[in-house]
Design an enzyme around this catalytic site. Sequence first.
Site, short mmCIF file in Angstrom:
data_model
loop_
_atom_site.label_atom_id
_atom_site.label_comp_id
_atom_site.label_asym_id
_atom_site.label_seq_id
_atom_site.Cartn_x
_atom_site.Cartn_y
_atom_site.Cartn_z
N LYS A 90 0.81 -1.22 0.00
CA LYS A 90 0.00 0.00 0.00
C LYS A 90 0.84 1.26 0.00
O LYS A 90 2.03 1.25 0.33
CB LYS A 90 -0.98 -0.02 1.19
N ARG A 129 -3.72 -9.95 5.13
CA ARG A 129 -4.11 -9.94 3.72
C ARG A 129 -2.93 -9.42 2.91
O ARG A 129 -2.44 -8.31 3.15
CB ARG A 129 -5.33 -9.04 3.55
C1 7PJ Z 1 -8.26 -4.34 1.93
C2 7PJ Z 1 -9.33 -5.12 1.51
C3 7PJ Z 1 -7.93 -4.31 3.31
C4 7PJ Z 1 -9.76 -5.84 3.66
C5 7PJ Z 1 -8.47 -4.11 -0.19
C6 7PJ Z 1 -5.52 -3.23 -1.71
C7 7PJ Z 1 -6.82 -2.51 -1.80
N1 7PJ Z 1 -10.07 -5.87 2.36
N2 7PJ Z 1 -9.45 -4.96 0.18
N3 7PJ Z 1 -8.71 -5.08 4.13
N4 7PJ Z 1 -7.71 -3.73 0.85
N5 7PJ Z 1 -10.46 -6.56 4.53
O1 7PJ Z 1 -5.40 -4.44 -1.76
O2 7PJ Z 1 -4.51 -2.50 -1.62
O3 7PJ Z 1 -7.02 -3.64 3.79
S1 7PJ Z 1 -8.25 -3.59 -1.83
#
Ligand code: 7PJ
Length: 291
Positions: A235, A269
């Site tokens: 990020k 994640r």
């Molecule tokens: C997140 C997400 C996060 C959860 C994305 C990216 C943007 N779901 N979906 N937490 N980020 N739960 O992958 O940079 O931080 S999309």
Amino acid sequence: MPATADFPLPVLNCAGRALDLSRPQVMGVLNTTPDSFSDGGSLYKQNGLDLEQAMARARLMCEQGASIIDIGGESTRPGAAPVTIEQELERVVPLVERIAAELEVVISVDTSSPQVMTEAAAVGAGLINDVRALQREGALAAAAATGLPVCLMHMQGQPDTMQQNPQYRDVSAEVSDFLRQRMSVCDLAGIPRERLLLDPGFGFGKSLQHNLQLLRDLPQLRDLGQPLLVGMSRKSMIAKLLDRAVDERLAAGLALAVLAVERGAWIIRTHDIQETADALAMCSALAEIGE
Ligand code: 7PJ
């Protein structure tokens, strides 16, 4: 998360697939959007998602140590083209179905659309991951009807404009209050606590300072009593500190993952599965020898 009176079950039932919460777990990101910031739509060919290539990626993610695969069909990157419900269904549902048939992994759907929740659950999804915390019309009822666990994430504003000038009085307290409120709303809608995961939403309407404060204060969110999921992989908070391109953020992402686990996060994640799994194995090894 260790078994406690508040959380007696170290295993989460994700559509019949067990998610072991006795140790930190890796959630691998599988983007099916043509405009993802982190992998640039590499699974695309001319007429849409390349299902075979997506399956190969999913298989590799399992081999590398992902216990959850998070499938997203909507890009939440600022300025991303809005997705229609038909496009999202088309990107997500066939892939969920194939993974459910061929791989023993928990399948998460990164969606805010009630219809996607319903249809993905019908073909084998095991977890709903909603960056809008079930606030879209119909989402709460749809999620409840699936009987699946749900990850509630905090976001300030909307993806298009959320990074323009995010403001908080006290970011950690406000995120915590929001998540607590959404937990109550879920409770009333028939989604019990045992099925809830929480996520502060790094980068979703947050400045670098806000993200760092949230990371520092994760123990406060852990005190809400639900397993915490966090995503900082690749990020822009990393770029703001280091000025690194997207493919040069691995080391920083691993450090952030370990710092998060140290502060109580339990599911990471990430786009970098094997490296993150290795890093978390070090956290588990240390946790297992006890105090
Ligand atoms: C997140 C997400 C996060 C959860 C994305 C990216 C943007 N779901 N979906 N937490 N980020 N739960 O992958 O940079 O931080 S999309």
